[in-house]
Design an enzyme around this catalytic site. Structure first.
Site, PDB file in Angstrom:
ATOM      1  N   HIS A   5     -42.468 111.873  80.948  1.00 43.71           N
ATOM      2  CA  HIS A   5     -43.384 112.406  81.751  1.00 43.71           C
ATOM      3  C   HIS A   5     -43.057 113.259  83.079  1.00 43.71           C
ATOM      4  O   HIS A   5     -42.573 112.593  83.523  1.00 43.71           O
ATOM      5  CB  HIS A   5     -44.363 111.417  82.130  1.00 43.71           C
ATOM      6  CG  HIS A   5     -45.496 111.887  82.915  1.00 43.71           C
ATOM      7  ND1 HIS A   5     -45.906 111.477  84.111  1.00 43.71           N
ATOM      8  CD2 HIS A   5     -46.567 112.830  82.721  1.00 43.71           C
ATOM      9  CE1 HIS A   5     -47.009 111.911  84.942  1.00 43.71           C
ATOM     10  NE2 HIS A   5     -47.375 113.134  83.763  1.00 43.71           N
ATOM     11  N   GLU A  25     -42.190 115.594  78.449  1.00 41.87           N
ATOM     12  CA  GLU A  25     -43.600 116.532  78.654  1.00 41.87           C
ATOM     13  C   GLU A  25     -42.629 117.525  80.029  1.00 41.87           C
ATOM     14  O   GLU A  25     -42.486 116.459  80.723  1.00 41.87           O
ATOM     15  CB  GLU A  25     -45.044 116.152  79.185  1.00 41.87           C
ATOM     16  CG  GLU A  25     -45.638 116.994  79.291  1.00 41.87           C
ATOM     17  CD  GLU A  25     -46.135 116.691  80.607  1.00 41.87           C
ATOM     18  OE1 GLU A  25     -46.555 116.808  81.039  1.00 41.87           O
ATOM     19  OE2 GLU A  25     -45.291 116.078  81.503  1.00 41.87           O
ATOM     20  N   ASP A  27     -44.133 120.203  82.597  1.00 40.22           N
ATOM     21  CA  ASP A  27     -44.851 121.756  83.109  1.00 40.22           C
ATOM     22  C   ASP A  27     -44.693 122.471  83.587  1.00 40.22           C
ATOM     23  O   ASP A  27     -43.697 123.241  83.490  1.00 40.22           O
ATOM     24  CB  ASP A  27     -45.686 120.861  84.339  1.00 40.22           C
ATOM     25  CG  ASP A  27     -46.367 119.458  84.908  1.00 40.22           C
ATOM     26  OD1 ASP A  27     -47.399 119.065  84.078  1.00 40.22           O
ATOM     27  OD2 ASP A  27     -45.549 118.654  85.072  1.00 40.22           O
ATOM     28  N   HIS A  41     -44.836 120.311  88.619  1.00 43.85           N
ATOM     29  CA  HIS A  41     -46.366 120.492  88.729  1.00 43.85           C
ATOM     30  C   HIS A  41     -46.348 119.910  90.363  1.00 43.85           C
ATOM     31  O   HIS A  41     -45.942 119.311  91.289  1.00 43.85           O
ATOM     32  CB  HIS A  41     -46.064 118.893  88.556  1.00 43.85           C
ATOM     33  CG  HIS A  41     -47.912 118.140  88.596  1.00 43.85           C
ATOM     34  ND1 HIS A  41     -47.681 117.346  89.234  1.00 43.85           N
ATOM     35  CD2 HIS A  41     -48.208 116.960  87.522  1.00 43.85           C
ATOM     36  CE1 HIS A  41     -49.428 116.874  88.814  1.00 43.85           C
ATOM     37  NE2 HIS A  41     -49.205 117.220  87.464  1.00 43.85           N
ATOM     38  N   ASP A  85     -47.065 120.781  79.368  1.00 43.10           N
ATOM     39  CA  ASP A  85     -48.215 120.731  80.073  1.00 43.10           C
ATOM     40  C   ASP A  85     -49.051 122.104  81.043  1.00 43.10           C
ATOM     41  O   ASP A  85     -47.571 122.593  81.682  1.00 43.10           O
ATOM     42  CB  ASP A  85     -48.135 119.894  81.416  1.00 43.10           C
ATOM     43  CG  ASP A  85     -49.086 119.310  81.227  1.00 43.10           C
ATOM     44  OD1 ASP A  85     -50.140 120.007  81.406  1.00 43.10           O
ATOM     45  OD2 ASP A  85     -49.304 118.105  82.356  1.00 43.10           O
TER      46      ASP A  85
END
Length: 274
Positions: A5, A25, A27, A41, A85
């Site tokens: 993440h 993942e 952003d 993020h 994301d």
């Protein structure tokens, strides 16, 4: 899939891969012209993590290209899925479409290398809302326009905003996309009920429509008991800040006969039949 993440710095790609992630993942933010600019993020983010770290998006994309290109000195065989994301919930439909076109161009130039020894990972585009669905349309259109339609085999979609599943399914039908993941989750700072997640799993298992859900994952799950709990529900992926914990649990006595880490040979756009 063990999904690391908020992997927004280059060094974190290696850090999370070393911890056992076979997917990362990251952003993606957009500038005023709807072009992807940073892997960023903002505050707040998950408990225990440092918000605000970032790279220039194209530089990050080139870095993960090397990590996922066989023969490159930095190649990591186990890293098989990249999840974006997309921080674009404020964009209109037409702006989302333009953002999708720009993203396709950047992947062609900085990841796929326009067919010349580019990265091999599967790509999951996590779109925050069904209101932004034209992002996927623009992305596909641009690949077709430039003559690289073959890369559509590597790309899937996920609507990540915990919206109504019936509404999502309706949009998927309009998009005519067969490469569908469905997420459900919340930051690790909070807890969330499982009714929507269970509904997504049921739809995956029972819906035989062409454009139905193929994979279900949850986010963000960090604690050993929670990881075991969600695995028992039958999810396909776990997004976590601690990939090593998921890998450890997969090797416990309860799971090796039914679950294992996905490899490049596992098609993420097909339902798993155990």
């Amino acid at each position: 899939w063990i999904m690391g993440h908020m992997v927004n710095k280059k060094y974190q790609v290696d850090e999370f891969a070393d911890l056992g992630a076979n997917a990362i993942e990251f952003d993606v933010t957009f500038d005023s012209n709807y072009k992807a600019d940073y892997t960023y993020h903002k505050v707040p983010c998950d408990c225990g993590r440092t918000c605000g770290r970032y790279e220039v998006f194209t530089e990050f994309l080139s870095y993960v290209k090397n990590e996922t290109t066989p023969g490159h000195p930095s190649f990591r065989e186990k890293l098989v899925l990249l999840q974006l994301d997309l921080k674009m919930s404020y964009l209109t439909e037409s702006q989302s479409n333009e953002a999708g076109k720009d993203m396709a161009k950047k992947f062609l130039n900085y990841y796929w290398n326009r067919g010349s020894n580019g990265g091999r990972a599967y790509i999951l585009l996590s779109i925050p809302s069904i209101d932004n669905y034209l992002f996927l349309t623009g992305f596909k259109q641009q690949l077709k326009t430039e003559g690289f339609e073959q890369y559509l085999d590597k790309v899937g979609v996920d609507f990540s905003g915990n919206e109504d599943l019936d509404s999502i399914v309706n949009v998927l039908g309009r998009l005519e996309d067969e490469h569908v993941w469905q997420s459900d989750g919340i930051t690790n700072c909070w807890t969330r009920g499982i009714s929507r997640l269970q509904d997504a799993i049921k739809r995956r298992d029972e819906d035989e429509s062409r454009y139905g859900i193929k994979k279900v994952y949850t986010w963000t799950v960090d604690y050993y008991p929670s990881i075991r709990y969600y695995l028992r529900l039958g999810i396909d992926g776990v997004m976590t800040n601690f990939p090593n914990r998921v890998e450890y649990i997969l090797n416990e006595e309860e799971f090796p006969g039914s679950l294992r880490m996905a490899t490049i040979d596992d098609n993420p756009w097909e339902k798993y039949v155990g």
